[in-house]
Design a protein around this motif. Structure first.
Motif, short mmCIF file in Angstrom:
data_model
loop_
_atom_site.label_atom_id
_atom_site.label_comp_id
_atom_site.label_asym_id
_atom_site.label_seq_id
_atom_site.Cartn_x
_atom_site.Cartn_y
_atom_site.Cartn_z
N THR A 376 0.85 -1.19 0.00
CA THR A 376 0.00 0.00 0.00
C THR A 376 0.88 1.24 0.00
O THR A 376 2.08 1.16 0.28
N PRO A 377 0.32 2.40 -0.30
CA PRO A 377 1.13 3.62 -0.21
C PRO A 377 1.80 3.78 1.15
O PRO A 377 2.95 4.24 1.23
N GLU A 378 1.11 3.38 2.21
CA GLU A 378 1.67 3.51 3.54
C GLU A 378 2.85 2.57 3.74
O GLU A 378 3.90 2.98 4.29
N SER A 379 2.71 1.31 3.33
CA SER A 379 3.83 0.38 3.54
C SER A 379 4.98 0.68 2.59
O SER A 379 6.15 0.48 2.93
N ILE A 380 4.68 1.19 1.40
CA ILE A 380 5.74 1.62 0.48
C ILE A 380 6.51 2.78 1.10
O ILE A 380 7.75 2.82 1.04
N ALA A 381 5.81 3.71 1.72
CA ALA A 381 6.49 4.82 2.38
C ALA A 381 7.39 4.31 3.50
O ALA A 381 8.51 4.82 3.69
N ASP A 382 6.92 3.31 4.25
CA ASP A 382 7.76 2.71 5.30
C ASP A 382 9.05 2.16 4.71
O ASP A 382 10.15 2.34 5.27
N GLN A 383 8.93 1.46 3.56
CA GLN A 383 10.11 0.87 2.93
C GLN A 383 11.04 1.93 2.37
O GLN A 383 12.27 1.81 2.47
N LEU A 384 10.49 2.99 1.80
CA LEU A 384 11.34 4.06 1.28
C LEU A 384 12.05 4.80 2.40
O LEU A 384 13.16 5.29 2.21
N GLN A 385 11.43 4.87 3.56
CA GLN A 385 12.11 5.45 4.72
C GLN A 385 13.38 4.67 5.05
O GLN A 385 14.42 5.25 5.36
N ARG A 386 13.32 3.33 4.93
CA ARG A 386 14.49 2.50 5.21
C ARG A 386 15.59 2.74 4.18
O ARG A 386 16.78 2.75 4.52
N TRP A 387 15.20 2.95 2.93
CA TRP A 387 16.20 3.27 1.91
C TRP A 387 16.86 4.61 2.22
O TRP A 387 18.07 4.76 2.11
N ARG A 388 16.05 5.60 2.62
CA ARG A 388 16.64 6.90 2.94
C ARG A 388 17.56 6.79 4.15
O ARG A 388 18.64 7.39 4.18
N ASP A 389 17.16 6.00 5.15
CA ASP A 389 17.99 5.82 6.32
C ASP A 389 19.33 5.17 5.98
O ASP A 389 20.32 5.35 6.70
N ALA A 390 19.36 4.40 4.88
CA ALA A 390 20.60 3.75 4.44
C ALA A 390 21.52 4.70 3.68
O ALA A 390 22.63 4.31 3.32
N GLY A 391 21.07 5.94 3.45
CA GLY A 391 21.91 6.91 2.77
C GLY A 391 21.49 7.23 1.35
O GLY A 391 22.15 8.04 0.68
#
Length: 463
Positions: A376-391
């Motif tokens: 969902t848009p919400e879970s995709i946003a959660d996953q993209l947050q992890r990518w941003r946290d990785a740099g």
């Protein structure tokens, strides 16, 4: 002590002026418009969708040759529309620029395909036409057919191609940054002076591959040097990016792997005399979006059913220079003789398949699912947050269909990302470099900057 919030992710649309780019076979879907790639209306419509979603770039991949044979021939590529026919993206860049106001336009161009003098002239023209929204994805071309198309017997050795690229960009930097001083274009009607001769300089480049006298025939564009992308992740590629790139396109299998690659490359950036933030990283991802997780998983199953697995294997074959086409899709990978080109790929697939022996079919399946985000848009946003946290600084969004993949992302995912501060709500003013870095011109730490003022009379005659 307060800390400033992390900046929003940047977004680019990863496209190609062809029918079948990354996910093969999906042009057959009823809602797929990518067969209209010859049409300017097709690209202008997409650009407007992206601008509505506040995307930073439309990023055009490109090739100037066929991939290697698949089953002893290039027939599969023709039958599947797999990057043939393929049109020149730079030709349509001005049409996109005319119909948008803020979207950056990144074009891929290999050092093999055009002399740097003419290429620099074309890019400066486009940067003027777009009011400073052009980016260049620098590639060296790993396709043997491309080398033969331009009169070479075959590919240069890998690291030698990067040495070639070093001289190529050096010529363009001299033309863009050093050939014209600020204020050289006068256009003074009263005095009848169009240009100041003392502020326009020949560059007299003499190198291993190129001799370029100059001067640059185009007055300085808003950015002078376009925003510089690079896509190689080999050690030579990372070093080249560390010296030259402002943005690097990566395809890491997960956030942890991305963090390792980014940390290593940023160390190289510092070693090259630049700051870590001088290079931004765009991870390639494609998205399957549903209003519920169940709907997203159903759509994923439909996607897997529609993907041409044979086409995916053919694309991989061409990319690594190994012909898997002589084997049935159910052939165990262990039955295929390993080479330097297949060893890492075979290992990757075998580690991903549990409880049975991996087959050629698994190559296609994993290529289709690589860097896929489902939810969902919400879970995709959660996953993209992890990518941003990785740099990761940005996402290069891969499509299944055009314009559908981008319309769905813009309409459903971008609003959730904006709500969380993971996507920009409005564009910053100015050139695309100003939007990314806060300045129109490339910074003083970049090697291009050394040529500012380098060809003035005083500079060229001093001991």
């Amino acid at each position: 002590m307060s800390t400033s919030p992390a900046p929003p992710l940047r977004f680019s649309a990863f496209v190609m002026n062809t029918t079948s780019h990354i996910l093969q076979g999906l042009w057959r879907q009823p809602d797929a418009g990518q067969t209209d790639f010859n049409s300017l209306d097709h690209w202008v419509h997409l650009a407007k969708v992206l601008e509505r979603g506040r995307f930073d770039f439309i990023f055009f991949a490109d090739v100037v040759g066929l991939y290697g044979d698949y089953g002893g021939s290039y027939e599969k590529y023709v039958q599947s529309g797999l990057q043939i026919p393929s049109n020149d993206p730079s030709v349509i860049a001005s049409a996109i620029a005319f119909n948008t106001t803020d979207l950056g336009i990144a074009v891929t161009s290999s050092v093999i395909q055009e002399h740097p003098f003419n290429f620099a002239r074309k890019i400066s023209t486009l940067d003027h036409a777009s009011h400073g929204r052009i980016a260049w994805n620098i590639v060296t071309s790993a396709l043997a057919n491309a080398a033969r198309n331009f009169g070479y017997d075959g590919l240069e050795e890998h690291d030698e191609r990067y040495r070639w690229a070093d001289e190529y960009v050096d010529v363009t930097y001299k033309l863009w940054e050093g050939s014209w001083d600020d204020g050289a274009l006068l256009q003074d009607r009263t005095r009848g002076l169009h240009g100041d001769f003392n502020k326009i300089h020949k560059i007299h480049h003499a190198g291993k591959r190129y001799r370029v006298e100059g001067p640059h025939l185009v007055a300085p564009s808003p950015q002078r040097t376009p925003v510089l992308f690079q896509a190689g992740s080999s050690l030579a590629g990372r070093d080249f990016a560390a010296r030259n790139a402002e943005a690097q396109f990566i395809i890491s299998p997960g956030p942890d792997a991305a963090r390792d690659l980014i940390d290593d490359t940023r160390r190289r950036v510092v070693a090259a005399g630049r700051k870590p933030g001088d290079l931004k990283f765009f991870q390639g991802l494609h998205f399957v979006i549903g209003s519920t997780e169940q709907e997203a998983r159903r759509k994923e199953l439909d996607l897997d059913e529609a993907i041409d697995l044979d086409g995916m294997v053919a694309h991989l074959s061409g990319a690594v220079g190994v012909d898997f086409g002589g084997h049935d899709l159910d052939t165990p990978l262990g039955d295929i003789a390993e080479t330097d080109g297949t060893r890492s790929i075979v290992q990757w697939v075998q580690e991903s398949v549990r409880g049975r022996e991996a087959t050629v079919r698994d190559l296609g399946l994993l290529q289709g699912r690589n860097s896929r985000v489902v939810g969902t848009p919400e879970s995709i946003a959660d996953q993209l947050q992890r990518w941003r946290d990785a740099g990761v600084d940005g996402i290069n969004v891969v499509n299944a269909t055009i314009p559908g993949s981008y319309e769905e992302f813009v309409d459903h995912v971008i609003p959730e990302l904006q709500r969380r501060g993971l996507a920009q709500r409005e564009y910053a003013p100015g050139t695309v470099r100003a939007k990314l870095f806060g300045t129109d011109l490339i910074n003083d730490r970049h090697p291009a900057a050394q040529y500012r003022g380098a060809f003035t009379t005083a500079a060229t005659t001093s001991p």
